[in-house]
Design an enzyme around this catalytic site. Structure first.
Site: not given
Length: 231
Positions: A148, A178
């Site tokens: 996300i 990430c």
């Protein structure tokens, strides 16, 4: 009585990252002035690495010059989050929605994006979870299956989520995904014991999970041939 809300979903197929970014910016501007209603872009990208606004270049583990030889691009963005990979067989959803209209704050919005991917995983017997401390995204045990990275401006969202259906996981070896160094990346294909249907159906199921969690009463589906992207 709850007011019915419709979600317009654009099925765009495979779209170059910069083209999709330009489209998001255009739609977000139109959503701010209520020229359009909430819209969800459903697509995939060619091999692309993206960095968030923190510019954590050090999490790219190979020289940028080598990316072209791999057939991949690198782009800098204004979303949150760290470096990630987008590519074929990965479902991308970019919501262009008004958080004020749905009554969500930023944290609740991100939690619902996580739940969207968790609900899809459960359809295929995969137990996924989110809400790891300081680590957004969705996980199967300690393996990341969904990422996300969002941008919110004047209450309007852009960027969104990436869910690994069956991408080439070797692309993730060239980054610290990430920014989390000690975790692996996985995919729905790798985790499920079920036979997967066509990817278009899996991606549409992801859209349906999103619409249900965000309380949309109806989905208006539009294919690329139905849309004047430049209009």
């Amino acid at each position: 009585m709850r007011i019915p809300r419709n979600l317009e979903v654009w099925r765009l197929g495979t779209v170059n990252y910069l083209e999709a970014l330009k489209l998001q910016e255009k739609l977000a501007s139109e959503r701010k002035i209520n020229k359009i209603s909430d819209t969800l872009l459903s697509l995939q990208h060619p091999p692309t690495y993206t960095l968030g606004k923190r510019r954590t270049d050090y999490n790219l583990l190979i020289p940028e010059s080598e990316l072209k030889d791999m057939g991949a691009e690198l782009h800098y963005t204004q979303r949150g989050g760290d470096i990630t990979f987008h590519g074929p067989h990965q479902a991308i959803l970019y919501p262009i929605v008004s958080l004020r209209d749905i009554g969500f704050g930023a944290r609740k919005y991100v939690e619902n994006l996580e739940s969207t991917m968790i609900d899809l995983s459960s359809l295929y017997g995969v137990k996924a979870h989110g809400l790891r401390k300081c680590e957004t995204g969705v996980w199967v045990e300690d393996r990341k299956i969904g990422a996300i990275g969002v941008r919110i401006s004047s209450g309007i969202t852009s960027h969104g989520l990436a869910f690994n259906i069956d991408p080439a996981l070797s692309f993730f070896k060239h980054i610290v995904p990430c920014g989390i160094a000690d975790k692996d990346v996985t995919s729905l294909r790798k985790e499920t014991e079920m036979e997967l249907p066509d990817e278009e159906l899996v991606q549409d199921q992801l859209v349906s999970c999103f619409a249900k969690l965000f309380g949309y009463s109806d989905i208006i589906w539009k294919d690329k041939s139905d849309i004047d992207i430049d209009g």
